[in-house]
Design a protein around this motif. Structure first.
Motif, PDB file in Angstrom:
ATOM      1  N   ILE A   1      54.307  69.787  23.143  1.00 39.18           N
ATOM      2  CA  ILE A   1      54.684  70.637  24.754  1.00 39.18           C
ATOM      3  C   ILE A   1      54.566  69.701  25.394  1.00 39.18           C
ATOM      4  O   ILE A   1      54.236  69.227  25.891  1.00 39.18           O
ATOM      5  CB  ILE A   1      53.704  71.818  24.535  1.00 39.18           C
ATOM      6  N   SER A   2      56.126  70.008  26.012  1.00 37.58           N
ATOM      7  CA  SER A   2      55.944  69.334  27.503  1.00 37.58           C
ATOM      8  C   SER A   2      56.447  70.100  28.717  1.00 37.58           C
ATOM      9  O   SER A   2      57.686  70.871  28.512  1.00 37.58           O
ATOM     10  CB  SER A   2      57.614  68.907  27.440  1.00 37.58           C
ATOM     11  N   GLU A   3      55.396  70.317  30.033  1.00 36.09           N
ATOM     12  CA  GLU A   3      55.843  71.418  30.871  1.00 36.09           C
ATOM     13  C   GLU A   3      54.569  70.785  31.853  1.00 36.09           C
ATOM     14  O   GLU A   3      54.284  70.623  31.533  1.00 36.09           O
ATOM     15  CB  GLU A   3      54.966  72.193  29.925  1.00 36.09           C
ATOM     16  N   LYS A   4      54.904  71.310  32.882  1.00 34.42           N
ATOM     17  CA  LYS A   4      54.400  70.759  34.200  1.00 34.42           C
ATOM     18  C   LYS A   4      52.769  71.034  34.171  1.00 34.42           C
ATOM     19  O   LYS A   4      52.305  71.938  33.613  1.00 34.42           O
ATOM     20  CB  LYS A   4      54.711  70.970  35.772  1.00 34.42           C
ATOM     21  N   ASP A   5      52.212  70.263  34.299  1.00 35.94           N
ATOM     22  CA  ASP A   5      50.564  70.128  34.533  1.00 35.94           C
ATOM     23  C   ASP A   5      49.971  69.606  35.638  1.00 35.94           C
ATOM     24  O   ASP A   5      50.504  69.148  36.839  1.00 35.94           O
ATOM     25  CB  ASP A   5      50.000  70.104  32.954  1.00 35.94           C
ATOM     26  N   THR A   6      48.993  69.990  36.143  1.00 31.80           N
ATOM     27  CA  THR A   6      48.211  69.122  36.861  1.00 31.80           C
ATOM     28  C   THR A   6      47.258  67.751  36.820  1.00 31.80           C
ATOM     29  O   THR A   6      46.373  67.377  37.806  1.00 31.80           O
ATOM     30  CB  THR A   6      47.357  70.283  38.101  1.00 31.80           C
ATOM     31  N   GLY A   7      47.976  67.333  35.994  1.00 33.33           N
ATOM     32  CA  GLY A   7      46.734  65.916  35.355  1.00 33.33           C
ATOM     33  C   GLY A   7      46.235  65.978  34.072  1.00 33.33           C
ATOM     34  O   GLY A   7      46.233  66.862  33.041  1.00 33.33           O
ATOM     35  N   GLN A   8      46.053  64.071  34.002  1.00 34.31           N
ATOM     36  CA  GLN A   8      45.256  64.029  32.649  1.00 34.31           C
ATOM     37  C   GLN A   8      44.670  65.729  32.141  1.00 34.31           C
ATOM     38  O   GLN A   8      44.380  65.852  31.121  1.00 34.31           O
ATOM     39  CB  GLN A   8      44.895  62.990  32.491  1.00 34.31           C
ATOM     40  N   ALA A   9      43.244  65.869  32.388  1.00 34.94           N
ATOM     41  CA  ALA A   9      42.374  66.473  32.462  1.00 34.94           C
ATOM     42  C   ALA A   9      42.884  68.488  31.886  1.00 34.94           C
ATOM     43  O   ALA A   9      42.867  69.013  31.051  1.00 34.94           O
ATOM     44  CB  ALA A   9      41.245  66.788  33.413  1.00 34.94           C
ATOM     45  N   ASN A  10      43.925  68.865  33.063  1.00 39.28           N
ATOM     46  CA  ASN A  10      44.669  69.439  32.586  1.00 39.28           C
ATOM     47  C   ASN A  10      45.884  69.652  30.869  1.00 39.28           C
ATOM     48  O   ASN A  10      44.915  70.682  30.453  1.00 39.28           O
ATOM     49  CB  ASN A  10      45.538  70.130  33.875  1.00 39.28           C
ATOM     50  N   ALA A  11      45.984  68.248  30.861  1.00 37.10           N
ATOM     51  CA  ALA A  11      46.818  68.552  29.680  1.00 37.10           C
ATOM     52  C   ALA A  11      45.612  68.558  28.016  1.00 37.10           C
ATOM     53  O   ALA A  11      45.922  69.306  27.499  1.00 37.10           O
ATOM     54  CB  ALA A  11      47.255  67.362  30.051  1.00 37.10           C
ATOM     55  N   ILE A  12      44.227  67.700  28.643  1.00 32.40           N
ATOM     56  CA  ILE A  12      43.737  67.992  27.400  1.00 32.40           C
ATOM     57  C   ILE A  12      43.308  69.281  27.534  1.00 32.40           C
ATOM     58  O   ILE A  12      43.033  69.633  26.205  1.00 32.40           O
ATOM     59  CB  ILE A  12      43.034  66.954  28.193  1.00 32.40           C
ATOM     60  N   ASN A  13      42.631  69.890  28.146  1.00 32.90           N
ATOM     61  CA  ASN A  13      42.165  71.109  27.941  1.00 32.90           C
ATOM     62  C   ASN A  13      43.663  72.024  28.008  1.00 32.90           C
ATOM     63  O   ASN A  13      43.109  72.849  27.379  1.00 32.90           O
ATOM     64  CB  ASN A  13      41.530  71.803  29.130  1.00 32.90           C
ATOM     65  N   LYS A  14      44.725  72.154  28.138  1.00 36.40           N
ATOM     66  CA  LYS A  14      45.809  72.950  26.727  1.00 36.40           C
ATOM     67  C   LYS A  14      45.862  72.550  25.875  1.00 36.40           C
ATOM     68  O   LYS A  14      45.796  73.351  24.632  1.00 36.40           O
ATOM     69  CB  LYS A  14      46.817  72.521  28.096  1.00 36.40           C
ATOM     70  N   GLY A  15      45.645  71.077  25.330  1.00 34.88           N
ATOM     71  CA  GLY A  15      45.768  70.927  24.388  1.00 34.88           C
ATOM     72  C   GLY A  15      44.624  70.987  23.470  1.00 34.88           C
ATOM     73  O   GLY A  15      44.793  71.330  22.094  1.00 34.88           O
ATOM     74  N   ILE A  16      43.025  71.179  23.736  1.00 31.07           N
ATOM     75  CA  ILE A  16      41.999  71.562  23.141  1.00 31.07           C
ATOM     76  C   ILE A  16      42.599  73.003  22.729  1.00 31.07           C
ATOM     77  O   ILE A  16      42.036  73.726  22.007  1.00 31.07           O
ATOM     78  CB  ILE A  16      40.971  71.409  24.019  1.00 31.07           C
ATOM     79  N   ALA A  17      42.347  74.032  23.792  1.00 38.18           N
ATOM     80  CA  ALA A  17      42.738  75.449  23.999  1.00 38.18           C
ATOM     81  C   ALA A  17      44.003  75.537  22.519  1.00 38.18           C
ATOM     82  O   ALA A  17      43.564  76.974  21.861  1.00 38.18           O
ATOM     83  CB  ALA A  17      43.234  76.090  24.657  1.00 38.18           C
ATOM     84  N   ARG A  18      44.785  74.693  21.987  1.00 37.53           N
ATOM     85  CA  ARG A  18      45.800  74.909  21.162  1.00 37.53           C
ATOM     86  C   ARG A  18      45.349  74.769  19.516  1.00 37.53           C
ATOM     87  O   ARG A  18      45.211  74.801  19.052  1.00 37.53           O
ATOM     88  CB  ARG A  18      46.995  74.171  21.284  1.00 37.53           C
ATOM     89  N   SER A  19      44.074  73.582  19.777  1.00 35.05           N
ATOM     90  CA  SER A  19      44.256  73.347  19.075  1.00 35.05           C
ATOM     91  C   SER A  19      43.364  74.425  17.849  1.00 35.05           C
ATOM     92  O   SER A  19      42.734  74.760  18.263  1.00 35.05           O
ATOM     93  CB  SER A  19      43.024  72.139  18.921  1.00 35.05           C
ATOM     94  N   THR A  20      42.812  73.563  16.553  1.00 38.45           N
ATOM     95  CA  THR A  20      42.235  74.166  15.571  1.00 38.45           C
ATOM     96  C   THR A  20      41.512  73.719  14.792  1.00 38.45           C
ATOM     97  O   THR A  20      40.769  73.641  13.263  1.00 38.45           O
ATOM     98  CB  THR A  20      42.840  75.054  14.695  1.00 38.45           C
ATOM     99  N   GLY A  21      40.769  71.774  14.770  1.00 36.42           N
ATOM    100  CA  GLY A  21      40.523  71.503  14.006  1.00 36.42           C
ATOM    101  C   GLY A  21      38.501  71.748  14.168  1.00 36.42           C
ATOM    102  O   GLY A  21      38.318  72.227  15.155  1.00 36.42           O
ATOM    103  N   ASP A  22      38.247  71.257  13.025  1.00 38.66           N
ATOM    104  CA  ASP A  22      36.216  70.714  13.455  1.00 38.66           C
ATOM    105  C   ASP A  22      36.244  70.130  14.318  1.00 38.66           C
ATOM    106  O   ASP A  22      34.961  69.814  14.689  1.00 38.66           O
ATOM    107  CB  ASP A  22      35.650  70.805  11.693  1.00 38.66           C
TER     108      ASP A  22
END
Length: 178
Positions: free
Chosen positions: A62-83
């Motif tokens: 996903i390529s979209e504006k974020d507010t920095g590394q922590a925001n990008a990681i949090n958005k990725g975690i929200a999308r993730s489905t892993g154990d």
């Protein structure tokens, strides 16, 4: 590996075209059988997107504006489905077999909540340029109060000295979504 736990890896990125393909190859090259790989790009303009497109079908991006590394990681975690969920920066690499070792550790020690590994500081040619200072990090306990503050006790060794550290973190926002 039959019944391998699903591992989600999130890579935050912004204008990392010089490095990100190496990171992608280090993750996909693990050949881990139950991998979800998500790259959260902050709107790169340097060729990163062209690299990500070459790996469509093997990773999500996903390529979209974020507010920095922590925001990008949090958005990725929200999308993730892993154990098991981890992140790897866009200029870092995993050593061969890392994901299988992580899966084995969590499978044989179900009480584990958090795991870190030894970090080698390397240059572009994989030459070690600084010795690692963190040797082990495992969460000993986590308690979340009604106020949303998590108290995390971590055991680790820094520069050869055993250390127990307590971290307080407000998890309310994380639990409410990104």
């Amino acid at each position: 590996m039959a019944g391998a736990p699903k591992i989600s890896i999130i890579t935050p990125s912004f204008n990392q075209g010089l490095f990100i393909e190496r990171t992608i190859k280090s993750i996909l090259g693990q050949k881990y059988p139950n991998l979800e790989y998500i790259v959260m790009d902050g709107g790169s303009t340097d060729g990163t997107i062209d690299i990500l497109k070459r790996y469509e079908g093997r990773l999500q991006w996903i390529s979209e504006k974020d507010t920095g590394q922590a925001n990008a990681i949090n958005k990725g975690i929200a999308r993730s489905t892993g154990d098991i969920i981890a992140y790897l920066n866009s200029d870092d690499v995993y050593v061969a077999g890392a994901l299988s070792r992580v899966a084995d550790h969590f499978s044989t020690r179900p009480g584990t909540l958090w795991l870190t590994g030894k970090c080698r500081i390397i240059d572009e040619q994989d030459r070690e340029i600084r010795r690692p200072i963190t040797e082990l990090g495992m969460v000993e306990s986590v308690a979340v109060g009604e106020d949303g503050i998590a108290v995390i006790t971590v055991l680790l060794t820094i520069a050869g000295c055993p250390l127990q550290s307590t971290i307080e973190h407000d998890v309310t926002a994380a639990l409410q979504g990104v």
